[in-house]
Write an enzyme that holds these catalytic residues in place. Structure first.
Site, PDB file in Angstrom:
ATOM      1  N   HIS A 290      -1.056   1.412  11.472  1.00  0.00           N
ATOM      2  CA  HIS A 290      -0.837   0.036  11.045  1.00  0.00           C
ATOM      3  C   HIS A 290       0.528  -0.418  11.563  1.00  0.00           C
ATOM      4  O   HIS A 290       1.305   0.380  12.096  1.00  0.00           O
ATOM      5  CB  HIS A 290      -0.905  -0.063   9.529  1.00  0.00           C
TER       6      HIS A 290
ATOM      7  N   GLU B 199       3.396  -1.328  10.171  1.00  0.00           N
ATOM      8  CA  GLU B 199       4.606  -0.719   9.617  1.00  0.00           C
ATOM      9  C   GLU B 199       4.860   0.652  10.228  1.00  0.00           C
ATOM     10  O   GLU B 199       5.990   0.991  10.582  1.00  0.00           O
ATOM     11  CB  GLU B 199       4.490  -0.579   8.088  1.00  0.00           C
TER      12      GLU B 199
ATOM     13  N   CYS C  96      -0.296  -1.588   2.798  1.00  0.00           N
ATOM     14  CA  CYS C  96      -1.387  -0.962   2.061  1.00  0.00           C
ATOM     15  C   CYS C  96      -0.871   0.192   1.211  1.00  0.00           C
ATOM     16  O   CYS C  96       0.060   0.898   1.589  1.00  0.00           O
ATOM     17  CB  CYS C  96      -2.497  -0.503   3.000  1.00  0.00           C
TER      18      CYS C  96
ATOM     19  N   CYS D 183       0.618   2.831   4.015  1.00  0.00           N
ATOM     20  CA  CYS D 183       1.858   2.365   4.637  1.00  0.00           C
ATOM     21  C   CYS D 183       3.014   2.381   3.644  1.00  0.00           C
ATOM     22  O   CYS D 183       4.159   2.597   4.029  1.00  0.00           O
ATOM     23  CB  CYS D 183       1.670   0.968   5.209  1.00  0.00           C
TER      24      CYS D 183
END
Length: 141
Positions: free
Chosen positions: A49, A51, A74, A83
């Protein structure tokens, strides 16, 4: 002066398309002393993702770094680890989020996990701009 960095995160998020689908196109920028030091966006499904991408691109001390993320990080383990866990473990102390994730698996939980671990969280920076961009994703949920 948070808006320019969130708008940069929004611009970065557009690079995620179309590969990230069905995940939302999210962008993250890391800022230290008023300068962007790293960027990341959501990769193809099952990959990192935004991040995580940004954190991996900046393997230095995170205590003075602010993360600007277009969508709430998330907090659950799906195809990838949460994350929030990565942000907490990085040592970062401040996260700025444009909008909360409407996904019922997350929806405020990511923010709470960050706060519970001593991370300052600001919500709502460039909310309108990011919401407009992510609206098609939210409509498919």
């Amino acid at each position: 002066m948070k808006e320019p960095f969130m708008l940069r995160a929004l611009k970065v998020s557009k690079q995620a398309l179309p590969d990230c689908k069905p995940n939302p196109p999210v962008g993250c920028v890391l800022v230290k002393e008023g300068k962007v030091v790293s960027e990341g966006y959501t990769q193809m499904i099952g990959s990192n993702h935004a991040e995580v991408e940004a954190l991996l691109n900046y393997p230095y001390n995170m205590s003075d770094v602010v993360a600007y993320v277009t969508l709430e990080p998330c907090s659950f383990f799906g195809r990838t680890p949460a994350c929030t866990e990565m942000l907490i473990n990085s040592g970062i102390k401040n996260v700025v989020v444009a909008i909360l994730d409407p996904d019922s698996r997350n929806s405020g939980r990511g923010i709470q996990q960050l706060k519970d671990n001593g991370i300052k969280v600001d919500i709502g920076v460039c909310e309108l701009e990011v919401s407009k961009f992510l609206e098609p994703y939210f409509n498919q949920q």
